[in-house]
Scaffold this motif. Structure first.
Motif, PDB file in Angstrom:
ATOM      1  N   LEU A 125      -5.093  32.534 -70.787  1.00 43.53           N
ATOM      2  CA  LEU A 125      -4.133  32.472 -68.942  1.00 43.53           C
ATOM      3  C   LEU A 125      -4.288  31.095 -68.709  1.00 43.53           C
ATOM      4  O   LEU A 125      -3.437  30.662 -67.978  1.00 43.53           O
ATOM      5  CB  LEU A 125      -5.409  33.511 -68.361  1.00 43.53           C
ATOM      6  N   GLU A 126      -4.913  30.404 -69.049  1.00 44.20           N
ATOM      7  CA  GLU A 126      -4.865  28.637 -68.607  1.00 44.20           C
ATOM      8  C   GLU A 126      -3.428  28.182 -68.582  1.00 44.20           C
ATOM      9  O   GLU A 126      -3.231  27.648 -68.110  1.00 44.20           O
ATOM     10  CB  GLU A 126      -6.159  28.151 -68.729  1.00 44.20           C
ATOM     11  N   ARG A 127      -2.652  28.331 -70.323  1.00 42.47           N
ATOM     12  CA  ARG A 127      -1.723  28.326 -70.109  1.00 42.47           C
ATOM     13  C   ARG A 127      -0.704  29.256 -69.482  1.00 42.47           C
ATOM     14  O   ARG A 127       0.455  28.503 -69.505  1.00 42.47           O
ATOM     15  CB  ARG A 127      -1.499  28.555 -71.769  1.00 42.47           C
ATOM     16  N   CYS A 128      -1.077  30.419 -69.318  1.00 43.60           N
ATOM     17  CA  CYS A 128       0.003  31.523 -68.289  1.00 43.60           C
ATOM     18  C   CYS A 128       0.134  30.822 -66.843  1.00 43.60           C
ATOM     19  O   CYS A 128       0.954  30.461 -66.631  1.00 43.60           O
ATOM     20  CB  CYS A 128      -0.576  32.667 -68.186  1.00 43.60           C
TER      21      CYS A 128
ATOM     22  N   GLU B 222       0.169  27.897 -66.818  1.00 43.58           N
ATOM     23  CA  GLU B 222       0.669  26.349 -66.907  1.00 43.58           C
ATOM     24  C   GLU B 222       1.870  26.437 -67.045  1.00 43.58           C
ATOM     25  O   GLU B 222       3.361  25.922 -66.144  1.00 43.58           O
ATOM     26  CB  GLU B 222       0.036  25.567 -68.026  1.00 43.58           C
ATOM     27  N   LEU B 223       2.011  27.476 -67.851  1.00 41.69           N
ATOM     28  CA  LEU B 223       3.978  28.193 -67.874  1.00 41.69           C
ATOM     29  C   LEU B 223       4.236  28.617 -66.068  1.00 41.69           C
ATOM     30  O   LEU B 223       5.535  28.574 -65.822  1.00 41.69           O
ATOM     31  CB  LEU B 223       3.889  29.403 -68.740  1.00 41.69           C
ATOM     32  N   ALA B 224       3.383  29.075 -65.622  1.00 42.99           N
ATOM     33  CA  ALA B 224       4.099  29.686 -64.271  1.00 42.99           C
ATOM     34  C   ALA B 224       4.269  28.852 -63.408  1.00 42.99           C
ATOM     35  O   ALA B 224       5.385  28.065 -62.188  1.00 42.99           O
ATOM     36  CB  ALA B 224       3.229  30.779 -64.107  1.00 42.99           C
ATOM     37  N   GLU B 225       4.094  27.707 -63.907  1.00 41.37           N
ATOM     38  CA  GLU B 225       3.935  25.990 -62.871  1.00 41.37           C
ATOM     39  C   GLU B 225       4.808  25.447 -63.613  1.00 41.37           C
ATOM     40  O   GLU B 225       6.057  25.405 -62.744  1.00 41.37           O
ATOM     41  CB  GLU B 225       2.511  25.500 -63.155  1.00 41.37           C
ATOM     42  N   ALA B 226       5.303  25.907 -65.040  1.00 37.16           N
ATOM     43  CA  ALA B 226       6.354  25.088 -65.057  1.00 37.16           C
ATOM     44  C   ALA B 226       8.059  26.328 -64.508  1.00 37.16           C
ATOM     45  O   ALA B 226       8.946  25.722 -64.305  1.00 37.16           O
ATOM     46  CB  ALA B 226       6.629  25.189 -67.199  1.00 37.16           C
TER      47      ALA B 226
ATOM     48  N   TYR C 163      -0.470  37.590 -73.095  1.00 37.11           N
ATOM     49  CA  TYR C 163      -1.892  37.218 -71.949  1.00 37.11           C
ATOM     50  C   TYR C 163      -0.783  36.885 -71.076  1.00 37.11           C
ATOM     51  O   TYR C 163       0.966  36.590 -71.177  1.00 37.11           O
ATOM     52  CB  TYR C 163      -2.608  36.032 -72.120  1.00 37.11           C
ATOM     53  N   THR C 164      -1.016  36.662 -69.913  1.00 40.88           N
ATOM     54  CA  THR C 164       0.593  36.951 -68.705  1.00 40.88           C
ATOM     55  C   THR C 164      -0.316  36.573 -67.337  1.00 40.88           C
ATOM     56  O   THR C 164      -1.219  36.994 -66.749  1.00 40.88           O
ATOM     57  CB  THR C 164       1.526  37.773 -68.878  1.00 40.88           C
ATOM     58  N   SER C 165       0.534  35.614 -66.482  1.00 41.92           N
ATOM     59  CA  SER C 165      -0.076  35.452 -64.853  1.00 41.92           C
ATOM     60  C   SER C 165       0.460  36.505 -64.182  1.00 41.92           C
ATOM     61  O   SER C 165      -0.424  36.359 -63.011  1.00 41.92           O
ATOM     62  CB  SER C 165       0.762  34.472 -64.801  1.00 41.92           C
ATOM     63  N   GLY C 166       0.742  37.899 -64.290  1.00 38.48           N
ATOM     64  CA  GLY C 166       1.424  38.739 -63.759  1.00 38.48           C
ATOM     65  C   GLY C 166       0.970  39.811 -64.158  1.00 38.48           C
ATOM     66  O   GLY C 166       1.689  39.858 -65.553  1.00 38.48           O
TER      67      GLY C 166
ATOM     68  N   GLU D 212      -7.049  33.907 -58.249  1.00 42.48           N
ATOM     69  CA  GLU D 212      -6.860  33.466 -56.559  1.00 42.48           C
ATOM     70  C   GLU D 212      -5.818  31.823 -57.011  1.00 42.48           C
ATOM     71  O   GLU D 212      -5.160  31.586 -55.927  1.00 42.48           O
ATOM     72  CB  GLU D 212      -8.135  33.297 -56.506  1.00 42.48           C
ATOM     73  N   ARG D 213      -5.962  31.722 -57.871  1.00 41.30           N
ATOM     74  CA  ARG D 213      -4.938  30.431 -58.516  1.00 41.30           C
ATOM     75  C   ARG D 213      -3.798  30.837 -58.349  1.00 41.30           C
ATOM     76  O   ARG D 213      -2.468  30.134 -57.989  1.00 41.30           O
ATOM     77  CB  ARG D 213      -4.910  30.018 -59.253  1.00 41.30           C
ATOM     78  N   MET D 214      -2.794  32.037 -59.266  1.00 39.45           N
ATOM     79  CA  MET D 214      -2.186  32.325 -58.792  1.00 39.45           C
ATOM     80  C   MET D 214      -1.505  32.838 -57.216  1.00 39.45           C
ATOM     81  O   MET D 214      -0.208  32.908 -57.469  1.00 39.45           O
ATOM     82  CB  MET D 214      -1.922  33.902 -59.810  1.00 39.45           C
ATOM     83  N   ARG D 215      -2.250  32.960 -56.476  1.00 40.48           N
ATOM     84  CA  ARG D 215      -1.595  33.907 -55.345  1.00 40.48           C
ATOM     85  C   ARG D 215      -1.231  31.970 -54.797  1.00 40.48           C
ATOM     86  O   ARG D 215      -0.276  32.356 -53.656  1.00 40.48           O
ATOM     87  CB  ARG D 215      -3.461  34.168 -54.601  1.00 40.48           C
ATOM     88  N   ALA D 216      -2.170  31.617 -55.038  1.00 38.20           N
ATOM     89  CA  ALA D 216      -1.624  29.774 -54.502  1.00 38.20           C
ATOM     90  C   ALA D 216      -0.631  29.495 -54.804  1.00 38.20           C
ATOM     91  O   ALA D 216       0.416  28.962 -53.857  1.00 38.20           O
ATOM     92  CB  ALA D 216      -2.923  28.365 -54.666  1.00 38.20           C
ATOM     93  N   ILE D 217      -0.357  29.638 -56.283  1.00 42.36           N
ATOM     94  CA  ILE D 217       1.256  29.580 -56.621  1.00 42.36           C
ATOM     95  C   ILE D 217       1.971  29.987 -56.301  1.00 42.36           C
ATOM     96  O   ILE D 217       3.342  29.904 -55.536  1.00 42.36           O
ATOM     97  CB  ILE D 217       0.705  29.303 -58.328  1.00 42.36           C
ATOM     98  N   HIS D 218       1.863  31.411 -56.102  1.00 41.59           N
ATOM     99  CA  HIS D 218       3.270  32.335 -55.194  1.00 41.59           C
ATOM    100  C   HIS D 218       3.458  31.884 -53.924  1.00 41.59           C
ATOM    101  O   HIS D 218       4.405  31.781 -53.383  1.00 41.59           O
ATOM    102  CB  HIS D 218       2.728  33.756 -56.136  1.00 41.59           C
ATOM    103  N   GLU D 219       2.123  31.533 -53.532  1.00 38.72           N
ATOM    104  CA  GLU D 219       2.070  31.173 -52.293  1.00 38.72           C
ATOM    105  C   GLU D 219       3.396  29.886 -51.801  1.00 38.72           C
ATOM    106  O   GLU D 219       3.927  29.507 -50.947  1.00 38.72           O
ATOM    107  CB  GLU D 219       0.989  31.223 -51.082  1.00 38.72           C
ATOM    108  N   ARG D 220       3.112  28.812 -52.486  1.00 32.69           N
ATOM    109  CA  ARG D 220       3.967  28.006 -52.714  1.00 32.69           C
ATOM    110  C   ARG D 220       5.156  28.503 -52.839  1.00 32.69           C
ATOM    111  O   ARG D 220       6.696  27.368 -52.291  1.00 32.69           O
ATOM    112  CB  ARG D 220       3.159  26.873 -53.706  1.00 32.69           C
ATOM    113  N   ALA D 221       5.163  29.074 -53.908  1.00 36.78           N
ATOM    114  CA  ALA D 221       6.972  29.187 -53.975  1.00 36.78           C
ATOM    115  C   ALA D 221       7.023  30.202 -53.204  1.00 36.78           C
ATOM    116  O   ALA D 221       8.440  29.871 -52.309  1.00 36.78           O
ATOM    117  CB  ALA D 221       6.844  30.457 -54.952  1.00 36.78           C
TER     118      ALA D 221
END
Length: 163
Positions: A14-17, A19-23, A84-87, A151-160
């Motif tokens: 999930l950590e790698r997912c 990282e890939l979402a950030e990319a 495994y996936t970020s969403g 919650e980490r993905m929430r913050a990334i989606h909010e940035r998006a």
């Protein structure tokens, strides 16, 4: 809600997912990343969203991994693999997962969470219903959302959403 320490290896993948979402986000795409892992724990493939950079709204990592798996793995290998996936998979990706016979799915954030976040931020809803994976692929082993990755993905989606 699932927790990251519920199964060995889940947190690493999930950590790698994430990282890939950030990319994906850095490339101008929506932040989604996925990893395909074989029964023995070997990473077989990974990808991130490319819907904007390729001008293809179907360029989702889960679909790409399902297409790779059906071309490269036996039915038994696919069934024993974990995605495994970020969403949580959209209905298109869930259907592909089911059609090619992939195994377990572990997702950081759910489709319902993403839909609620998008509404909270004043964004339009997705053009596709936010269905649970098991509504598309009944009986599939699914784990998620997984804390604290959701919650980490929430913050990334909010940035998006704010770009």
């Amino acid at each position: 809600m699932t927790h990251a320490d519920d199964r060995s290896g889940d947190a690493i993948h999930l950590e790698r997912c994430i990282e890939l979402a950030e990319a994906a986000l850095a490339a101008g795409d929506d932040p989604f990343g996925s990893v395909l892992v074989g029964a023995n724990g070997t990473v077989l493939g990974e990808d991130h969203n490319h819907e904007t950079s390729r001008a293809d709204p179907t360029a989702h990592p889960e679909l790409a991994l399902a297409q790779w798996a059906v071309a490269q793995l036996s039915p038994a290998e696919r069934a024993a693999a974990t995605v495994y996936t970020s969403g949580e998979h959209c209905p298109m990706c869930a259907a592909a997962h089911g059609w090619v016979g992939l195994g377990r799915i572990v997702f950081a954030a759910s489709s319902a969470q993403l839909a609620a976040w998008r509404a909270e931020w004043g964004l339009p809803p997705s053009p596709v219903s936010a269905l649970p994976i098991t509504a598309v692929v009944p009986g599939l082993e699914v784990a998620g959302p997984v804390s604290p990755f959701d919650e980490r993905m929430r913050a990334i989606h909010e940035r998006a959403a704010r770009r």
